[in-house]
Enzyme design. Structure first.
Site, mmCIF file in Angstrom:
data_model
loop_
_atom_site.group_PDB
_atom_site.id
_atom_site.type_symbol
_atom_site.label_atom_id
_atom_site.label_comp_id
_atom_site.label_asym_id
_atom_site.label_seq_id
_atom_site.Cartn_x
_atom_site.Cartn_y
_atom_site.Cartn_z
ATOM 1 N N GLU A 1 -6.145 4.033 -6.311
ATOM 2 C CA GLU A 1 -7.589 4.174 -5.632
ATOM 3 C C GLU A 1 -8.019 5.486 -5.804
ATOM 4 O O GLU A 1 -7.282 6.327 -5.474
ATOM 5 C CB GLU A 1 -7.240 3.660 -4.214
ATOM 6 C CG GLU A 1 -8.743 3.729 -3.200
ATOM 7 C CD GLU A 1 -8.709 4.316 -1.961
ATOM 8 O OE1 GLU A 1 -9.766 4.038 -1.170
ATOM 9 O OE2 GLU A 1 -7.923 5.066 -1.646
ATOM 10 N N ASP B 1 0.723 -1.297 -0.023
ATOM 11 C CA ASP B 1 0.052 -0.079 -0.112
ATOM 12 C C ASP B 1 1.003 1.231 -0.154
ATOM 13 O O ASP B 1 1.929 1.281 0.617
ATOM 14 C CB ASP B 1 -0.800 -0.159 1.284
ATOM 15 C CG ASP B 1 -2.324 0.397 0.862
ATOM 16 O OD1 ASP B 1 -2.620 1.480 0.433
ATOM 17 O OD2 ASP B 1 -3.369 -0.461 1.118
ATOM 18 N N HIS C 1 -11.156 -3.208 2.798
ATOM 19 C CA HIS C 1 -11.196 -2.773 4.312
ATOM 20 C C HIS C 1 -12.084 -1.741 4.667
ATOM 21 O O HIS C 1 -12.084 -1.227 5.854
ATOM 22 C CB HIS C 1 -9.901 -2.812 4.833
ATOM 23 C CG HIS C 1 -9.068 -1.624 3.912
ATOM 24 N ND1 HIS C 1 -8.825 -1.438 2.825
ATOM 25 C CD2 HIS C 1 -9.027 -0.279 4.642
ATOM 26 C CE1 HIS C 1 -8.379 -0.318 2.355
ATOM 27 N NE2 HIS C 1 -8.315 0.265 3.476
ATOM 28 N N ASP C 2 -12.566 -0.963 3.399
ATOM 29 C CA ASP C 2 -13.406 0.147 3.825
ATOM 30 C C ASP C 2 -14.872 0.005 3.467
ATOM 31 O O ASP C 2 -15.607 0.748 3.695
ATOM 32 C CB ASP C 2 -12.844 1.211 2.830
ATOM 33 C CG ASP C 2 -11.626 1.701 3.147
ATOM 34 O OD1 ASP C 2 -10.912 1.944 4.423
ATOM 35 O OD2 ASP C 2 -11.051 2.440 2.185
ATOM 36 N N ASP D 1 -2.995 4.628 -2.441
ATOM 37 C CA ASP D 1 -4.066 5.317 -1.605
ATOM 38 C C ASP D 1 -4.777 6.630 -2.224
ATOM 39 O O ASP D 1 -3.693 7.611 -2.135
ATOM 40 C CB ASP D 1 -3.675 5.430 -0.086
ATOM 41 C CG ASP D 1 -4.824 5.528 0.893
ATOM 42 O OD1 ASP D 1 -5.547 4.693 1.069
ATOM 43 O OD2 ASP D 1 -4.585 6.611 1.465
#
Ligand code: NOJ
Length: 586
Positions: free
Chosen positions: A279, A112, A351-352, A220
């Site tokens: 993302e 990440d 995970h969100d 991210d």
């Protein structure tokens, strides 16, 4: 139920640079994956102990959510040191051991990359905030109070923008009498990408990880790194407290330039096979075509958000039922839009997001069948599928009873804000239960022992109480489990080139129960049809339905249809994949 295939073994992930077209990525959220030392928090040793599990599932790439040193204000997305490992997760030596284990099984590891912001405890920010003359002052977004107002007073923030985690995006800093920008928590100050030193520092860090052997990055909120330097106020929604700054920081004026520079500085000329995925909340299809056009050298694929916002209103907490026709229209548009240039990434959850089976399927009576249906649909679209840990087990949302059960800063801040604004606690909690990020963050359910076998200690967030029934040990032992279905889907992508490379044609876009489409490559055609509802359905309006009479049933999630059963009638939540050969060029 796996019926089998007559296809010859294909080449597998090829040596070409677009190897990720036939790959499947598995996302690990380290805190919640597996704990090797009994402190209740997942760690690198835990992940290494499960590498065989991942290899058996058949995935090609592992994406690790952040494992860097962090005060954990936003569960690791607030990084205080980029080139090290958070001690709670282990050490760099543990990281190297994991990387070796992943590579040893022929898989790749993607990190990440969180570079829209750092932690406020990162040395860069500590230096930047130390004085208005600091050489690193300009590495972040510092601004004086609004003209004519006194710093720290209500309404004196330089813009009216609201933060993703409630409250304003500006934090007043007494020491130097200025505000700094933070789109997320006040412990996540935004880096100023206008400054070339910032960009070079980020690229150097990325090269350091690649030199160490990692195979790419998930980036991210990377479409927020370029901001409109004029920092105009945003539109305030009726009844809202803060303005929407997103038009001024999403897809900003220099974004393509930065991504191209990053690609040149980090990847160009480097030997190896890498994967980059950006993302990008709010990214439009038109923009995605540019980001993922290989000729432009930006990123390989993006995570877009359109399909995970269809059941939400003006904010993510205004939840309403999803209409299947909307889902098909959205995903179908992205399939068509990236058919000739660029590439899709495919995901239901991460995970969100809430758990896929609870959100899009039926996590009660039809949990197993609907989880398999969702996997079937996703993996048969054109694009690279992402499996979020536990999705392959059909893990569900958690039964959070009270606000004290939540751990996530987003949920906790929203609850406080909403209660302050006069909303009823049960209404706020109802929304948190369906959309809260902690749903995805409960421990992976490995077996039926205490805490789902995740830890021998006290887990940082309790395991979902359904673990005695839903767990990996049970799933591996049951040939009809969600896990075995996912394995078959992954295997199919590897064996059957049409899955990765075929074109895509949506069928029955207006049908309220059936999601059906055709994939085609050369003389091979697949028909995927799924009944996305708890009522029986008939797909006889499918164009040329009769052509599929003698096709081969490759995979289904229900008992194989009786020969007497009409081919196109589907049980609740039933999904089937048919294969046939067609005359080339037809
Ligand atoms: C997106 C990440 O996926 C999310 O978990 C995080 O809170 C924000 N970006 C901020 O880094």
């Amino acid at each position: 139920m796996i019926i089998g295939s007559e296809t010859p073994a294909p080449e597998g992930p090829t040596a070409d640079r677009q190897w990720w077209k036939s790959a499947v990525v598995y996302q690990i959220y380290p805190r919640s994956f597996a704990d090797s030392n009994g402190d209740g928090i997942g760690d690198l040793g835990g992940i290494t102990s499960k590498v065989d599990y991942l290899a058996e599932l058949g995935v090609d790439v592992v994406w690790l959510s952040p494992v860097y040193p962090s005060p954990q204000d936003d569960a690791g997305y607030d990084i205080s040191e980029y080139q090290d490992v958070e001690p709670v997760f282990g050490s760099l030596a543990d990281f190297d051991a994991l990387l070796g284990a992943v590579h040893g099984r022929g898989m790749k590891l993607v990190m990440d990359l969180v570079v829209n912001h750092t932690s406020d405890e990162h040395p860069w920010f500590v230096e930047s905030r130390s004085s208005a003359d600091s050489p690193k002052r300009d590495w972040y977004w510092w601004r004086p109070a609004r003209a004519g107002m006194r710093g720290g007073d209500p309404g004196a923030e330089p813009t009216n923008w609201g933060s993703f985690f409630s409250g304003p995006v500006w934090q007043y800093d007494e020491a130097t009498g200025e505000y700094y920008l933070h789109l997320f928590s006040r412990k996540q100050p935004d880096l100023n990408w206008e400054n070339p030193e910032v960009r070079q520092a980020v690229y150097a860090m990325m090269r350091w990880w690649l030199d160490r052997g990692v195979d790419g990055f998930r980036m991210d909120v990377i479409n927020m790194i370029s901001k409109d330097t004029g920092l105009p106020d945003g539109h305030v929604m009726h009844g809202g407290l803060w303005g929407d700054g997103s038009p001024h920081y999403i897809g900003g004026p220099r974004l393509h330039e930065y991504l191209q520079e990053m690609h040149r500085e980090v990847f160009a000329g480097r030997q190896g096979q890498f994967l980059t995925v950006g993302e990008m909340p709010g990214c439009t299809l038109e923009e995605a075509r540019l980001f993922t056009d290989p000729a432009r050298g930006e990123v390989d694929m993006v995570f877009q958000f359109e399909h995970v916002q269809l059941d939400q209103g003006p904010t993510k907490w205004d939840v309403h039922p999803l209409r299947l026709v909307d889902l098909k229209a959205s995903l179908g548009r992205w399939q068509a839009g990236l058919a000739d240039v660029g590439w899709n990434s495919l995901y239901w959850n991460n995970h969100d997001q809430p758990r896929a089976v609870s959100r899009f399927g039926d996590d009660g009576e039809y949990r197993v069948r609907s989880a398999k249906l969702l996997g079937t649909l996703l993996h048969l679209h054109r694009g690279t599928p992402y499996v979020y840990q536990g999705e392959e087990l059909g893990m569900t949302n958690a039964p959070f009873a009270a606000i004290g059960d939540f751990r996530d800063i987003e949920s906790i801040n929203h609850y406080a804000d909403a209660i302050r604004a006069g909303q009823a606690s049960n209404v706020v909690l109802a929304a948190l239960r369906v959309m809260g990020r902690d749903n995805a963050r409960t421990p992976v359910q490995w077996d039926g022992s205490a805490h789902a076998g995740f830890t021998t200690g006290e887990p940082w967030i309790p395991a979902n109480p359904n673990y005695p029934e839903i767990n990996a040990a049970a799933a591996l032992a049951d040939p009809d489990s969600v896990w075995h279905h996912y394995r078959a889907l992954i295997d199919l992508r590897h064996r059957e080139p049409v899955v990765a490379h075929g074109d895509f044609t949506m069928l029955l876009p207006e049908h309220e129960q059936i999601y059906a489409f055709i994939r085609r490559l050369g003389d091979v055609e697949l028909l995927v049809m799924a009944n996305v509802s708890g009522r029986a359905a008939v797909a006889d309006q499918i164009p040329y339905a009769g052509h599929w009479e003698n096709s081969q049933l490759l995979l289904t999630n229900a008992p194989a249809p009786e020969p007497s059963q009409p081919r196109l009638s589907l049980h609740p939540w039933e999904a089937r994949i048919y294969r046939r050969r067609v005359a080339p060029g037809r």
